[in-house]
Design an enzyme around this catalytic site. Structure first.
Site, short mmCIF file in Angstrom:
data_model
loop_
_atom_site.label_atom_id
_atom_site.label_comp_id
_atom_site.label_asym_id
_atom_site.label_seq_id
_atom_site.Cartn_x
_atom_site.Cartn_y
_atom_site.Cartn_z
N HIS A 103 38.14 -28.59 22.92
CA HIS A 103 38.12 -30.04 23.44
C HIS A 103 37.60 -31.01 22.56
O HIS A 103 38.42 -31.96 22.39
CB HIS A 103 37.46 -29.94 24.77
CG HIS A 103 37.92 -29.66 26.16
ND1 HIS A 103 39.23 -29.85 26.44
CD2 HIS A 103 37.77 -28.57 26.95
CE1 HIS A 103 39.71 -29.39 27.47
NE2 HIS A 103 38.65 -28.33 27.72
N GLY A 149 31.53 -25.18 32.47
CA GLY A 149 31.54 -26.12 30.96
C GLY A 149 32.33 -27.32 31.19
O GLY A 149 33.34 -27.59 31.86
N GLN A 174 36.62 -34.98 28.30
CA GLN A 174 37.08 -34.72 29.51
C GLN A 174 36.63 -35.91 30.47
O GLN A 174 37.27 -35.75 31.71
CB GLN A 174 36.81 -33.22 30.19
CG GLN A 174 37.49 -32.04 29.39
CD GLN A 174 36.83 -30.82 29.90
OE1 GLN A 174 36.00 -30.35 29.72
NE2 GLN A 174 37.74 -30.37 30.76
N HIS A 194 36.11 -22.48 24.02
CA HIS A 194 36.80 -23.45 24.75
C HIS A 194 36.34 -24.87 24.76
O HIS A 194 37.16 -26.00 24.61
CB HIS A 194 36.94 -22.95 26.31
CG HIS A 194 37.84 -23.78 27.22
ND1 HIS A 194 38.85 -23.26 27.97
CD2 HIS A 194 37.38 -25.09 27.71
CE1 HIS A 194 39.14 -24.26 28.74
NE2 HIS A 194 38.58 -25.30 28.59
N GLU A 195 35.13 -25.30 25.07
CA GLU A 195 34.68 -26.35 24.96
C GLU A 195 34.61 -27.11 23.70
O GLU A 195 35.04 -28.39 23.43
CB GLU A 195 33.22 -26.44 25.61
CG GLU A 195 33.06 -26.05 26.90
CD GLU A 195 33.94 -26.54 28.11
OE1 GLU A 195 34.27 -27.59 27.86
OE2 GLU A 195 34.36 -25.64 29.16
N CYS A 231 40.64 -24.50 33.25
CA CYS A 231 40.05 -25.73 32.54
C CYS A 231 40.05 -26.79 33.66
O CYS A 231 40.99 -27.23 34.46
CB CYS A 231 40.94 -26.14 31.59
SG CYS A 231 40.62 -27.88 30.82
N LEU A 232 38.98 -27.59 33.74
CA LEU A 232 38.95 -28.57 34.71
C LEU A 232 39.69 -29.63 34.59
O LEU A 232 40.38 -30.32 35.38
CB LEU A 232 37.55 -29.13 34.96
CG LEU A 232 36.24 -28.24 35.32
CD1 LEU A 232 34.78 -28.86 34.97
CD2 LEU A 232 36.46 -27.67 36.58
ZN ZN Z 1 38.67 -27.29 29.36
#
Ligand code: ZN
Length: 166
Positions: A140, A46, A51, A136-137, A94-95
């Site tokens: 963000h 995701g 991000q 989660h996304e 998380c990236l």
């Molecule tokens: Zn994340």
């Protein structure tokens, strides 16, 4: 399409509340395609627009590609309108916070409404990993990261590990 750099925490853009996508313009399509390519390259399941530094309410996810079947989903202006009472705790990566996992408690199912790149509105209950990933996304897009969803003790432990990685 191109892979865009992924911002890492703490970057102020990851704390922003993102603005709605007003229209599905060529720029929005390009952003979504770049985000999918960036997500697959990372590799991740995701990725949210902030991000990659774009402060708009858009995220992409694909919860099955690592198992061999691609199922890319582009969620524009997503909103969770119902949540299960049942909660569960799962480890989330998380990236934007590379190298650390956070045990986050969330509803196990959510009913999410979103618009896709063709302008079609989806209204769907998500369960399992898709529910975790979508929440989660969506976080963000409101400037929330996993570190904001854990207690102080876990946050301190994560930050210590994160500092060690940096
Ligand atoms: Zn994340």
């Amino acid at each position: 399409m191109s892979v865009r750099p992924i911002l890492t925490w703490p970057d102020a853009r990851l704390e922003a509340v993102c603005a709605p996508v007003e229209a599905i313009t060529p720029d929005v399509r390009e952003l979504a395609e770049d985000m999918l390519e960036t997500m697959y390259a990372a590799p991740g399941r995701g990725l949210a627009a902030p991000q990659v530094g774009e402060l708009v309410r858009l995220f992409v996810m694909d919860t099955t590609w690592k198992e061999g079947t691609r199922s890319p989903v582009v969620c524009i202006n997503p909103d969770v309108i119902e949540r299960s009472e049942e909660m569960a705790c799962a480890d989330e990566g998380c990236l934007s916070i590379p190298g650390v996992m956070a045990a986050v408690e969330r509803p196990t199912s959510v009913r999410m409404v979103w618009t896709d790149l063709d302008g079609l509105v989806h209204d769907q209950w998500l369960t399992g990993f898709a529910a975790i990933c979508a929440q989660h996304e969506l976080d963000h897009l409101d400037g929330i990261v996993t570190l904001d969803r854990v207690d102080a003790a876990q946050r301190d432990a994560i930050l210590a590990a994160y500092a060690g990685e940096a």
